[in-house]
Write a protein that holds these residues in place. Structure first.
Motif, mmCIF file in Angstrom:
data_model
loop_
_atom_site.group_PDB
_atom_site.id
_atom_site.type_symbol
_atom_site.label_atom_id
_atom_site.label_comp_id
_atom_site.label_asym_id
_atom_site.label_seq_id
_atom_site.Cartn_x
_atom_site.Cartn_y
_atom_site.Cartn_z
ATOM 1 N N MET A 170 0.766 -1.107 0.158
ATOM 2 C CA MET A 170 -0.194 0.172 -0.057
ATOM 3 C C MET A 170 0.881 1.197 0.006
ATOM 4 N N ARG A 171 0.474 2.296 -0.790
ATOM 5 C CA ARG A 171 1.455 3.381 -1.049
ATOM 6 C C ARG A 171 1.199 4.316 0.282
ATOM 7 N N ARG A 172 2.201 4.765 0.622
ATOM 8 C CA ARG A 172 2.452 5.714 1.813
ATOM 9 C C ARG A 172 1.462 7.107 1.329
ATOM 10 N N ARG A 173 0.885 7.678 2.400
ATOM 11 C CA ARG A 173 0.007 8.934 2.024
ATOM 12 C C ARG A 173 0.828 10.037 1.997
ATOM 13 N N TYR A 174 2.308 10.180 2.822
ATOM 14 C CA TYR A 174 3.161 11.116 2.767
ATOM 15 C C TYR A 174 4.336 10.441 2.637
ATOM 16 N N ASP A 175 5.348 11.351 2.075
ATOM 17 C CA ASP A 175 6.673 11.081 2.013
ATOM 18 C C ASP A 175 7.406 11.441 3.174
ATOM 19 N N LEU A 176 7.248 10.954 4.256
ATOM 20 C CA LEU A 176 7.671 11.457 5.684
ATOM 21 C C LEU A 176 9.017 10.562 5.938
ATOM 22 N N THR A 177 10.200 10.727 5.420
ATOM 23 C CA THR A 177 11.218 10.000 5.582
ATOM 24 C C THR A 177 12.019 10.921 6.796
ATOM 25 N N PRO A 178 13.005 10.241 7.663
ATOM 26 C CA PRO A 178 13.657 11.152 8.670
ATOM 27 C C PRO A 178 14.167 12.400 8.294
ATOM 28 N N SER A 179 14.939 12.378 7.045
ATOM 29 C CA SER A 179 15.532 13.565 6.753
ATOM 30 C C SER A 179 14.424 14.422 6.125
ATOM 31 N N ILE A 180 13.283 14.181 5.527
ATOM 32 C CA ILE A 180 12.375 14.954 5.122
ATOM 33 C C ILE A 180 11.889 15.618 6.291
ATOM 34 N N LEU B 156 21.424 34.530 -0.633
ATOM 35 C CA LEU B 156 21.822 33.178 -0.063
ATOM 36 C C LEU B 156 20.770 32.564 0.631
ATOM 37 N N LEU B 157 20.390 33.271 1.526
ATOM 38 C CA LEU B 157 19.424 32.568 2.691
ATOM 39 C C LEU B 157 18.017 32.186 1.804
ATOM 40 N N ALA B 158 17.534 33.321 0.873
ATOM 41 C CA ALA B 158 16.400 33.248 0.223
ATOM 42 C C ALA B 158 16.568 32.081 -0.751
ATOM 43 N N LEU B 159 17.736 31.926 -1.286
ATOM 44 C CA LEU B 159 17.919 30.891 -2.271
ATOM 45 C C LEU B 159 17.734 29.453 -1.491
ATOM 46 N N LEU B 160 18.472 29.308 -0.435
ATOM 47 C CA LEU B 160 18.402 28.072 0.436
ATOM 48 C C LEU B 160 16.877 27.635 0.692
ATOM 49 N N VAL B 161 16.243 28.742 1.293
ATOM 50 C CA VAL B 161 14.757 28.430 1.775
ATOM 51 C C VAL B 161 13.908 28.305 0.501
ATOM 52 N N GLY B 162 14.094 29.018 -0.536
ATOM 53 C CA GLY B 162 13.384 28.870 -1.797
ATOM 54 C C GLY B 162 13.434 27.312 -2.403
ATOM 55 N N VAL B 163 14.787 26.892 -2.505
ATOM 56 C CA VAL B 163 15.067 25.661 -2.915
ATOM 57 C C VAL B 163 14.382 24.435 -2.130
ATOM 58 N N VAL B 164 14.591 24.594 -0.807
ATOM 59 C CA VAL B 164 13.896 23.703 0.231
ATOM 60 C C VAL B 164 12.254 23.763 0.112
ATOM 61 N N VAL B 165 11.698 24.608 -0.004
ATOM 62 C CA VAL B 165 10.429 24.930 -0.107
ATOM 63 C C VAL B 165 9.686 24.506 -1.467
ATOM 64 N N SER B 166 10.366 24.904 -2.527
ATOM 65 C CA SER B 166 9.975 24.347 -3.990
ATOM 66 C C SER B 166 10.135 23.014 -4.001
ATOM 67 N N TYR B 167 11.098 22.543 -3.516
ATOM 68 C CA TYR B 167 11.378 21.035 -3.782
ATOM 69 C C TYR B 167 10.259 20.200 -2.838
ATOM 70 N N LEU B 168 9.923 20.718 -1.717
ATOM 71 C CA LEU B 168 8.990 19.857 -0.958
ATOM 72 C C LEU B 168 7.478 20.133 -1.571
ATOM 73 N N ILE C 14 3.694 16.035 1.271
ATOM 74 C CA ILE C 14 3.806 16.442 2.892
ATOM 75 C C ILE C 14 2.605 16.850 3.444
ATOM 76 N N PRO C 15 2.031 16.735 4.589
ATOM 77 C CA PRO C 15 1.150 17.278 5.485
ATOM 78 C C PRO C 15 1.014 18.880 5.145
ATOM 79 N N PHE C 16 -0.134 19.260 5.270
ATOM 80 C CA PHE C 16 -0.296 20.718 5.004
ATOM 81 C C PHE C 16 0.396 21.685 3.930
ATOM 82 N N GLN C 17 0.401 20.960 2.820
ATOM 83 C CA GLN C 17 1.229 21.394 1.628
ATOM 84 C C GLN C 17 0.527 22.615 1.355
ATOM 85 N N ASN C 18 -0.493 22.921 0.927
ATOM 86 C CA ASN C 18 -1.220 24.203 0.711
ATOM 87 C C ASN C 18 -0.767 25.377 1.676
ATOM 88 N N LEU C 19 -0.708 24.930 3.141
ATOM 89 C CA LEU C 19 -0.627 25.832 4.122
ATOM 90 C C LEU C 19 0.996 26.362 3.786
#
Length: 579
Positions: free
Chosen positions: A1-11, A370-382, A388-393
């Motif tokens: 059964m496929r998991r609802r969320y991709d919540l690995t420890p790193s994520i 540089l900070l906006a780049l880091l956060v932007g890459v992370v959020v865009s990738y997620l 992930i839960p609360f993706q739209n939020l």
């Protein structure tokens, strides 16, 4: 059964850190503002909001700010609608060049140009002196072109903000199905009728998106009213309350007021567009209708865009002329300066008040990018690659700074990160000295620049990831590469143009950021360029001339930056701003 969320420890760790960033540097300052506005003497009170209703002075602030916002939105609409139509629906020589030229006003905040425009349109400025020489007016009856500052604020804000309205209208026009316009013409409708009955209604969502951004920007603008000494607006009153932030809650109440009014403007716009239907039949990729121009129409287009471009360049030209003027005696009762000098530019790179401000702005802008780049890459990738839960939020919170006035965030930082707050009260002195803007605003200036411009980075990277097939990343991981190595070696190189576009936007707007700089930077050694310009402009001697030279230096830095990015992106400078 496929998991609802991709919540690995790193994520989970990445998601937790991202959430902590937004909670500490966005949600917490806003909640602190609301707490200080309503929770007075350990009791919930509406004292200062009642004062807004009963005090005629506060009502004047609201009315004046609202008038500026409405007038700027109205004038930018009148300018941008025909501009967008001329540049998207007609073919003629030089169109590509004009599309880039009209975006020039975005490289300099209006409050810098206001210094030069005062010299041009003042009581004894260039325009009045030209009319005197032409014997059209008497020198004792010169014209107050800016009406005590109000019309100066409207003009400068309009010339700075019309590109934002234009880009939104262009995007809306591109989505209009041309077959609907063709069908109307086949039924006998004139071009004017087609535009009024078909094109205009279908582009309303895009128009309102631009109109709301322009209204909020003009409604909460701080720098331009300050330079014009037009102090009866909300943003200037909030700025004057900075020194009393811990003692007088009125500043927090005014911040809450502009947040509520901003939210109300968004709500009205959403309800207005949401109550109507703008659906078009899906036809795959929609291409815009373009018409060849005859000499008459071409003349109208060149005159309109040429006149607009000249007006848009006037603040830049005026600032350059003021920066080359030795002192006030050399540009008095004359159309142009009577002599020229580069002494103010020499002072800009040698004076103890100006050179550090350039270095400070570069430092703040680079690290915030540089900070906006880091956060932007992370959020865009997620958002694009993980469930992930609360993706739209998360998406909504990351985009929230686009709708928040700069003075609201800056004033929230000023109060919520004071050394007397519950958050900092029990921390070591070393950490407090980094976080408290009254001691050293460097850290919070970097954070505020990155948070406020994060939506530009996020939209740019998000669009790139959406357009990139995930199959490349899946193939990489099937070959044994880790997700991190895949991101570094495959994903990011594929969206490097989008990353560059977002980074240039963040850096450019951070270099000449006004609200955060004026409110958070309180000591000379921490001044960025914009705070140094304002401080110099208040000096009675030749401060305005040195301030103009400093503004030109900042403008040249941005031009070089944007031209370099445009070359990397294939010379399409305008594409940088289409986020």
């Amino acid at each position: 059964m496929r998991r609802r969320y991709d919540l690995t420890p790193s994520i989970c760790i990445i998601l937790a850190l991202t959430t902590l960033f937004f909670v500490v540097f966005l949600i917490y300052p806003l909640l602190y503002v609301f707490k200080e506005a309503f929770w007075i003497e350990n009791t919930f009170k509406l004292t200062y909001f009642k004062l807004m209703v009963t005090d005629p002075g506060i009502r004047t602030l609201v009315v004046n700010s609202f008038k500026i916002g409405v007038m700027v939105t109205l004038v930018t609409s009148i300018v941008s609608l025909p501009l967008a139509y001329f540049l998207t629906r007609y073919r003629y020589p030089g169109r590509a060049l004009l599309r880039s030229v009209i975006l020039i006003p975005m490289i300099m905040p209006p409050f810098v140009g206001a210094i030069g425009m005062q010299q041009f349109f003042g009581r004894f400025g260039s325009v009045n002196m030209l009319l005197v020489k032409l014997k059209l007016i008497d020198i004792t009856e010169t014209i107050d072109w800016f009406g005590g500052g109000f019309w100066g604020v409207v003009l400068l804000s309009t010339l700075h903000l019309y590109p934002i309205m234009y880009l939104n209208i262009v995007a809306a026009l591109a989505n209009v199905d041309p077959s609907l316009e063709e069908a109307a013409e086949n039924m006998g409708a004139s071009r004017a009728q087609v535009f009024r009955r078909i094109t205009l209604p279908l582009m309303m969502p895009g128009y309102f998106a631009g109109a709301i951004l322009v209204f909020i920007w003009a409604f909460t603008d701080l720098g331009t009213p300050l330079i014009f000494d037009y102090n009866e607006v909300i943003a200037v009153r909030i700025f004057r309350q900075v020194t009393e932030a811990n003692a007088n809650p009125m500043g927090y109440a005014l911040v809450v007021l502009i947040i509520v009014l901003t939210a109300l403007a968004f709500y009205v716009s959403k309800r207005w567009t949401g109550s109507k239907h703008y659906e078009m039949l899906g036809r795959g990729h929609v291409t815009s209708r373009e018409t060849d121009t005859n000499w008459g129409m071409r003349s109208v287009i060149y005159l309109f865009i040429g006149g607009l471009t000249l007006m848009a360049l006037l603040p830049h030209i005026s600032v350059i002329l003021v920066s080359l003027t030795p002192d006030s005696s050399q540009w008095r009762l004359s159309v142009l300066p009577q002599s020229w000098t580069f002494a103010h530019y020499v002072e800009t790179f040698t004076h103890s008040d100006t050179l550090p401000s350039i270095l400070n702005s570069l430092k703040y802008s680079i690290f915030s990018t540089l900070l906006a780049l880091l956060v932007g890459v992370v959020v865009s990738y997620l958002l694009t690659r993980k469930r992930i839960p609360f993706q739209n939020l998360l998406d909504a919170v990351a985009m929230l700074p686009l709708a928040l006035p700069g003075v609201a965030i800056a004033f929230g930082y000023l109060g919520s990160f004071a050394d007397t707050t519950l958050l900092l009260r029990h921390l070591p002195d070393g950490i407090v000295s980094v976080l408290d803007p009254r001691q050293n605003p460097t850290f919070l200036l970097i954070i505020s620049y990155s948070v406020r411009r994060l939506p530009y980075m996020l939209r740019s990277i998000y669009a790139g990831l959406q357009q990139t097939s995930v199959s490349y990343e899946e193939a990489s991981q099937n070959m044994g590469a880790t997700p991190m190595r895949t991101l570094y070696k495959i994903t990011l190189p594929l969206v490097i143009a989008n990353i560059l576009a977002g980074a240039i936007l963040v850096f450019s707007f951070s270099m000449l950021e006004v609200s955060d700089s004026l409110i958070l930077a309180m000591r000379d050694q921490h001044y960025p360029i914009t705070k140094a310009i304002w401080s110099l402009s208040q000096r009675p001697d030749h401060g305005a001339y040195t301030a103009s030279a400093l503004g030109v230096v900042g403008m040249l830095i941005l031009i070089a930056c944007l031209l370099g990015a445009g070359k990397v992106l294939g010379g399409k400078l305008g594409e940088i701003f289409r986020i």
